[in-house]
Design an enzyme around this catalytic site. Structure first.
Site, PDB file in Angstrom:
ATOM      1  N   ASP A  69      11.617 113.723 -82.928  1.00  0.00           N
ATOM      2  CA  ASP A  69      12.916 113.098 -83.790  1.00  0.00           C
ATOM      3  C   ASP A  69      12.380 113.066 -85.195  1.00  0.00           C
ATOM      4  O   ASP A  69      11.411 113.160 -85.191  1.00  0.00           O
ATOM      5  CB  ASP A  69      13.707 112.573 -83.771  1.00  0.00           C
ATOM      6  CG  ASP A  69      15.275 112.368 -84.370  1.00  0.00           C
ATOM      7  OD1 ASP A  69      15.324 113.606 -85.054  1.00  0.00           O
ATOM      8  OD2 ASP A  69      16.098 111.169 -85.017  1.00  0.00           O
TER       9      ASP A  69
ATOM     10  N   GLY B 284      24.665 114.250 -86.025  1.00  0.00           N
ATOM     11  CA  GLY B 284      25.929 113.356 -86.512  1.00  0.00           C
ATOM     12  C   GLY B 284      27.052 113.680 -85.444  1.00  0.00           C
ATOM     13  O   GLY B 284      28.185 113.193 -85.962  1.00  0.00           O
TER      14      GLY B 284
ATOM     15  N   ASP C 271      19.000 113.271 -75.735  1.00  0.00           N
ATOM     16  CA  ASP C 271      18.849 112.531 -75.357  1.00  0.00           C
ATOM     17  C   ASP C 271      19.981 111.107 -75.701  1.00  0.00           C
ATOM     18  O   ASP C 271      20.621 111.439 -76.311  1.00  0.00           O
ATOM     19  CB  ASP C 271      17.377 112.150 -76.433  1.00  0.00           C
ATOM     20  CG  ASP C 271      17.877 112.306 -77.645  1.00  0.00           C
ATOM     21  OD1 ASP C 271      18.898 112.857 -78.214  1.00  0.00           O
ATOM     22  OD2 ASP C 271      17.767 111.121 -78.430  1.00  0.00           O
TER      23      ASP C 271
ATOM     24  N   CYS D 208      21.637 105.610 -53.875  1.00  0.00           N
ATOM     25  CA  CYS D 208      20.592 105.829 -55.322  1.00  0.00           C
ATOM     26  C   CYS D 208      19.017 105.931 -54.487  1.00  0.00           C
ATOM     27  O   CYS D 208      18.561 104.904 -53.468  1.00  0.00           O
ATOM     28  CB  CYS D 208      20.462 104.448 -56.532  1.00  0.00           C
ATOM     29  SG  CYS D 208      19.456 105.124 -57.314  1.00  0.00           S
TER      30      CYS D 208
ATOM     31  N   CYS E  90      16.114 105.543 -55.995  1.00  0.00           N
ATOM     32  CA  CYS E  90      15.451 104.789 -56.924  1.00  0.00           C
ATOM     33  C   CYS E  90      14.069 103.750 -56.166  1.00  0.00           C
ATOM     34  O   CYS E  90      15.030 103.340 -55.487  1.00  0.00           O
ATOM     35  CB  CYS E  90      15.890 104.763 -58.428  1.00  0.00           C
ATOM     36  SG  CYS E  90      16.537 103.444 -59.001  1.00  0.00           S
TER      37      CYS E  90
ATOM     38  N   CYS F 271      16.463 100.541 -56.322  1.00  0.00           N
ATOM     39  CA  CYS F 271      17.231 100.881 -55.327  1.00  0.00           C
ATOM     40  C   CYS F 271      16.769 100.688 -53.641  1.00  0.00           C
ATOM     41  O   CYS F 271      17.902  99.841 -52.482  1.00  0.00           O
ATOM     42  CB  CYS F 271      18.528 102.027 -55.616  1.00  0.00           C
ATOM     43  SG  CYS F 271      19.466 101.109 -56.904  1.00  0.00           S
TER      44      CYS F 271
ATOM     45  N   HIS G 211      16.085 102.589 -63.014  1.00  0.00           N
ATOM     46  CA  HIS G 211      17.038 103.183 -62.470  1.00  0.00           C
ATOM     47  C   HIS G 211      17.788 103.400 -63.327  1.00  0.00           C
ATOM     48  O   HIS G 211      17.898 104.678 -62.679  1.00  0.00           O
ATOM     49  CB  HIS G 211      17.404 101.687 -61.863  1.00  0.00           C
ATOM     50  CG  HIS G 211      19.267 101.531 -60.859  1.00  0.00           C
ATOM     51  ND1 HIS G 211      19.650 102.666 -60.305  1.00  0.00           N
ATOM     52  CD2 HIS G 211      20.433 102.185 -62.165  1.00  0.00           C
ATOM     53  CE1 HIS G 211      20.239 102.786 -60.196  1.00  0.00           C
ATOM     54  NE2 HIS G 211      21.682 102.709 -60.815  1.00  0.00           N
TER      55      HIS G 211
END
Length: 374
Positions: A92, A216, A266, A304, A306, A309, A335
RNA sequence: GGAGGGGUUCCCGAGUGGCCAAAGGGGGCAGACUGUAAAUCUGUUGUCGACGACUUCGGUGGUUCGAAUCCACCUCCCUCCA
């Protein structure tokens, strides 16, 4: 080196499935990009991010310029090497800091005079300097220097601001010519005003950028306004270029954004809320510190896949947060990023299978925190 | 046995006659977080039939219009001396 390929359009909405070729690899879109402002996605290391499924991460011009300095990063061989991340990076421009550090800066036609939040020193950010910094960082996708105007702002102010942002975008493009390896995105502004969004989009499209950001938004305005702004903006952007909605990352907004033709998102939300004990799931948010989880030995989300989890209980995670142990922040971040990548994966799959709107309906039917905006 | 200090709301700890249901911190409970000045911030934390009432500051009794604050005794704890 940089190319967007539109693979499939959803017949019933503006959702799109595509891919983005960059010098550091290909990105499948729609995509969620975790934020690593200071050359690190807080608490995660790069190999973990890869395991979680991050295709591309964000970093920040303003912050890296102030500390450790873009010259050092250039000397280190660029941001990828410096932070040990070999997949794509988007930086950015510092435009968000024009908004978030409002009290420490002054805007002029030339640029923005920032007073460092670290030591109070003054730094003039011009479109040219911002291009130079991002060039030194070597990120794959770079942002034009813009002003993210606060909400609410007067029509008159937003108009002046967006027109200046267009002039800055032009200057960025000029300054950027010699560094074609990086894709420079222009940023559509216009606040909550339809006419200004149209004006901004039109002006930027004329400048012909390889991709367009929509900025914005999600600065405090009601969600319906954000969605309305998206609906009138994305149709004005070239179909063969990626669209990036900046700063958006709640699950509902990701779904609604995709439906309105956005390819990239993002947000700090998953990482920031993770550090304060909030776990994002397809069914809704869980604040792991709540007393009801004290003796709950089940995982945060049964569905989940991940690492968190698969291996830890709510009771253990709650304990880590209560005891203020760093591992809690790490496992929650793991997670949450995974949850958003997983959501985007499901979205991509649903578009491929021509059932995006069905997926959307299922999502809102099952998530207790969100309802669809129509 | 002698001298001194002290026992305050879940904890630590202010308070030494009315502005005290009682500072501040911790802990507890809950909320927020959207291109990161964030491992942060906010609210709340005696009880109730709750813009009012009731019960609290080791215990009992007393002084006073009024006491966590003053007095007496009791009780427990700490330090020093023997």
């Amino acid at each position: 080196m940089f190319e967007y390929t539109l693979k499939k359009k959803d017949p019933k909405s503006m959702a799109r499935r595509g891919s983005l070729q960059t010098p550091h690899g290909e990105i499948q879109t729609p995509v969620f990009m975790p934020v690593g402002t200071q050359a690190t996605v807080k608490s995660m290391d790069p190999h973990e991010l890869k395991e979680i499924g991050s295709q591309i991460i964000l970093s920040n011009t303003y912050h890296l310029y102030l500390r450790p300095g873009h010259e050092l990063i250039k000397k280190a061989g660029g941001l990828h090497k410096f932070m040990n991340w070999d997949r794509p990076i988007l930086t950015d421009s510092g435009g968000f800091q024009v908004f978030s550090l409002q009290d420490n800066r002054k805007i002029t036609e030339e640029g923005v005079m920032f007073q460092s939040h670290i030591d109070g020193s003054k730094h003039m950010f011009t479109p040219e300097l911002v291009m130079e910094i991002q060039n030194a960082l070597g990120s794959d996708i770079i942002m034009a220097f813009d002003e993210c105007a606060p909400w609410p702002s007067e029509h008159d102010y937003v108009k002046k601001s967006l027109e200046r942002t267009t002039r800055w975008a032009k200057r960025c493009k000029e300054a950027h010519k010699k560094t074609e390896k990086q894709a420079l995105f222009g940023i559509v502004q216009g606040g909550g005003y339809e006419d200004l969004r149209r004006q901004s989009a039109k002006e930027l499209v004329e400048l012909d950028f390889p991709g367009y950001s929509i900025g914005g938004l999600s600065v405090g305005e009601p969600k319906n306004i954000m969605y309305d702004m998206l609906e009138i903006t994305t149709p004005l952007l070239p179909e063969n270029k990626p669209r990036y909605l900046m700063g958006v990352g709640s699950m509902d907004a990701l779904v609604e954004g995709v439906m309105r033709g956005v390819d990239m998102f993002d947000c700090v939300l998953p990482t920031r809320t993770a550090r304060t004990g909030t776990f994002l799931t397809m069914k809704g948010k869980i604040n792991i510190m709540n007393a009801q989880y004290a003796e709950d030995l089940s995982p945060v989300d049964e569905q989940c896949t991940c690492y968190t989890c698969q291996n830890y209980s709510r009771a253990y995670l709650r304990h880590l947060f209560k005891a203020k142990e760093i591992l809690g922040a790490r496992l929650a971040t793991w997670h949450n990023i995974h949850a958003l990548h997983d959501l985007m994966g499901k979205i991509r799959e649903s578009i491929e299978q021509d059932r995006f709107l069905e997926f959307r309906k299922e999502f809102f039917d099952n998530n207790r925190d969100y309802s669809a905006y129509n």
